[in-house]
Design a protein around this motif. Structure first.
Motif, PDB file in Angstrom:
ATOM      1  N   TRP A  33      24.151  69.412  17.329  1.00 18.51           N
ATOM      2  CA  TRP A  33      25.288  68.701  17.915  1.00 18.51           C
ATOM      3  C   TRP A  33      26.392  68.431  16.911  1.00 18.51           C
ATOM      4  N   ALA A  34      26.033  68.206  15.661  1.00 19.40           N
ATOM      5  CA  ALA A  34      27.052  67.957  14.651  1.00 19.40           C
ATOM      6  C   ALA A  34      27.974  69.159  14.509  1.00 19.40           C
ATOM      7  N   LEU A  35      27.387  70.337  14.355  1.00 20.27           N
ATOM      8  CA  LEU A  35      28.190  71.552  14.222  1.00 20.27           C
ATOM      9  C   LEU A  35      28.979  71.818  15.496  1.00 20.27           C
ATOM     10  N   ALA A  36      28.367  71.587  16.655  1.00 20.61           N
ATOM     11  CA  ALA A  36      29.075  71.799  17.917  1.00 20.61           C
ATOM     12  C   ALA A  36      30.302  70.906  18.006  1.00 20.61           C
ATOM     13  N   GLY A  37      30.166  69.651  17.599  1.00 19.42           N
ATOM     14  CA  GLY A  37      31.307  68.744  17.657  1.00 19.42           C
ATOM     15  C   GLY A  37      32.419  69.143  16.714  1.00 19.42           C
ATOM     16  N   ILE A  38      32.062  69.562  15.499  1.00 22.86           N
ATOM     17  CA  ILE A  38      33.082  69.970  14.527  1.00 22.86           C
ATOM     18  C   ILE A  38      33.841  71.199  15.014  1.00 22.86           C
ATOM     19  N   LEU A  39      33.114  72.192  15.498  1.00 24.97           N
ATOM     20  CA  LEU A  39      33.765  73.414  15.970  1.00 24.97           C
ATOM     21  C   LEU A  39      34.607  73.157  17.212  1.00 24.97           C
ATOM     22  N   ALA A  40      34.147  72.257  18.084  1.00 20.38           N
ATOM     23  CA  ALA A  40      34.941  71.924  19.267  1.00 20.38           C
ATOM     24  C   ALA A  40      36.257  71.269  18.873  1.00 20.38           C
ATOM     25  N   CYS A  41      36.229  70.414  17.849  1.00 15.03           N
ATOM     26  CA  CYS A  41      37.462  69.805  17.353  1.00 15.03           C
ATOM     27  C   CYS A  41      38.427  70.870  16.837  1.00 15.03           C
ATOM     28  N   LEU A  42      37.910  71.812  16.058  1.00 15.67           N
ATOM     29  CA  LEU A  42      38.759  72.878  15.531  1.00 15.67           C
ATOM     30  C   LEU A  42      39.317  73.737  16.658  1.00 15.67           C
ATOM     31  N   ALA A  43      38.489  74.015  17.666  1.00 14.44           N
ATOM     32  CA  ALA A  43      38.960  74.815  18.797  1.00 14.44           C
ATOM     33  C   ALA A  43      40.076  74.102  19.542  1.00 14.44           C
ATOM     34  N   THR A  44      39.988  72.785  19.646  1.00 13.23           N
ATOM     35  CA  THR A  44      41.043  72.027  20.323  1.00 13.23           C
ATOM     36  C   THR A  44      42.358  72.137  19.577  1.00 13.23           C
ATOM     37  N   GLY A  45      42.309  72.275  18.271  1.00 15.15           N
ATOM     38  CA  GLY A  45      43.541  72.455  17.514  1.00 15.15           C
ATOM     39  C   GLY A  45      44.232  73.773  17.791  1.00 15.15           C
TER      40      GLY A  45
END
Length: 438
Positions: A230-242
């Motif tokens: 979940w940690a990696l999923a959250g970080i990558l989702a944040c980057l994708a939102t950018g």
């Protein structure tokens, strides 16, 4: 593969495990069958199935990358032919430059943002000739500017970003597909990638557009979520939102998957990672920062939305109004034939999206349904439909399910290739010659 109890000959008595080094090679005396607690999925670099000794690509991964490279050769061959066959001057004796076909539409917005920023020389909304560039999220222009430090040519830098990102995206898509089958030799992953790379708007994956970069973040984020990281999923989702606002829809899907699949008693701490981009009460960090930035320069908290309205008629309308307006543009001869046929494609694609959503709901794939529903709502509540065909590139559940269907019904693969391959070529030529391709 370790079993629940180590196998031993029947005549040997069972002995209690001894602490310290053992014949099994485990220094702490733990048996190979001992597993981590739920949710503990190993190091971050294990996302693509890498071993602790390093990153390795399997046979299926190499086939996927070969397929990706071959389709890139096909796209570039099409671009070459487009320069020679469809020159602006039919009597021209020389074709355009090798990169001239790729400088189309949204690319110029990303390029100008990377070169000049969002508000060069104090220009902005209300300035004569303003291009509404604030409608585009900053992720891709920031990466473009960074790559430009190494690659001096802006066009080459943009194409390189998409090429590398596309390779990451197809690897992740194939691995997501393989999560749905138990057979390690199943061709499902390669089939999903094949359908994806030959889809009608696949040319946008090769252009200096955001689709490849977004998918290179979004698909590994979903893969990480499926594996409980979940940690990696959250970080990558944040980057994708950018990169694209669609990252917010991805974050909502990851949150839905967390609720549906996770053992909250074991993993309650992990929700802090997912809350950053997903909770409705707390907007995703990149979107919040970008909103603040635009407000600081324009005084408008809704500057992004207003730019969408001015440039692309994306002000809110009910779904039936959007359908009606798109239908009129497609069939009542109010638009030129080129635009009219693309509005027809918008209508067809919206129907495909609704069918996809229905199938996901029927199969109770709630997280994927959340992502698809939010995407359709955002695309289907403007004045008319815009860029819905391009959005199909982001609907990864569709490619996985279509590939699975084709394995059960071989005629599906033949029908898909016979219909979509020519259509993909037509739309590639449409884009590469500067016409609207959805």
């Amino acid at each position: 593969m370790a079993t629940s109890t180590p196998l031993r000959p029947p005549e040997q008595p069972a002995h209690p495990p001894v602490r310290g080094p053992s014949a099994t090679g485990t220094p702490n005396g733990r048996m190979p069958s001992e597993r981590r607690r739920p949710g503990r999925r190993g190091p971050v670099f294990g996302l693509f199935g890498a071993r602790r000794s390093g990153f390795r690509l399997g046979h299926d991964d190499r086939n996927v990358l070969l397929l990706y490279v071959l389709t890139r050769v096909g796209v570039w061959t099409t671009a070459y032919c487009a320069r020679w066959l469809f020159a602006e001057d039919r009597r021209a004796r020389e074709a355009g430059t090798a990169l001239s076909s790729w400088g189309q539409w949204d690319w110029w917005h990303y390029l100008h943002i990377a070169q000049e920023g969002y508000f060069p020389g104090g220009a902005g909304p209300g300035t004569q000739g303003w291009d509404n560039r604030e409608a585009f999220f900053p992720g891709f222009p920031l990466v473009l500017r960074a790559v430009h430090v190494v690659i001096p040519d802006w066009s080459v830098a943009g194409l390189l970003i998409s090429f590398v990102s596309g390779a990451v995206a197809v690897l992740a898509l194939a691995r997501i597909a393989r999560l749905h089958v138990r057979d390690a030799d199943s061709p499902l992953g390669q089939r999903a990638v094949l359908f994806f790379l030959l889809s009608p708007c696949a040319v946008c994956l090769a252009a200096g557009y955001t689709e490849s970069l977004f998918l290179a973040l979004a698909l590994p984020a979903w893969l990480a979520a499926r594996r409980g990281n979940w940690a990696l999923a959250g970080i990558l989702a944040c980057l994708a939102t950018g990169v694209r606002v669609s990252g917010l829809f991805l974050a909502a899907a990851i949150a839905a998957h967390f609720i549906a699949a996770a053992d909250l008693r074991e993993q309650w701490r992990s929700i802090t990672w997912i809350a950053l981009p997903a909770l409705p009460a707390l907007p995703a960090l990149p979107a919040a920062v970008y909103t603040w930035y635009l407000h600081a320069h324009t005084g408008d908290w809704m500057a992004w939305s207003h730019a969408q309205e001015r440039g692309w008629y994306r002000d809110f309308h009910t779904p039936w109004e959007a359908w009606q307006n798109t239908w009129k543009a497609a069939f009542t001869h109010t638009q030129s034939t080129g635009y009219a046929v693309m509005f027809q494609a918008e209508l067809v694609t919206m129907v495909v999206g609704l069918v996809l959503l229905g199938v996901l709901l029927r199969r109770r794939k709630w997280p994927e349904a959340v992502y698809t529903a939010l995407s359709l709502w955002a695309l289907g509540t403007s004045y008319w439909y815009t860029s819905v065909p391009r959005a199909t590139l982001l609907w990864w559940p569709m490619w996985v399910m279509l590939a699975a269907w084709s394995l059960r019904r071989p005629w599906v693969r033949s029908a898909y290739l016979c219909v979509v391959a020519p259509l993909s070529t037509v739309l590639a030529l449409t884009f590469l010659t500067g016409r609207w391709a959805g």
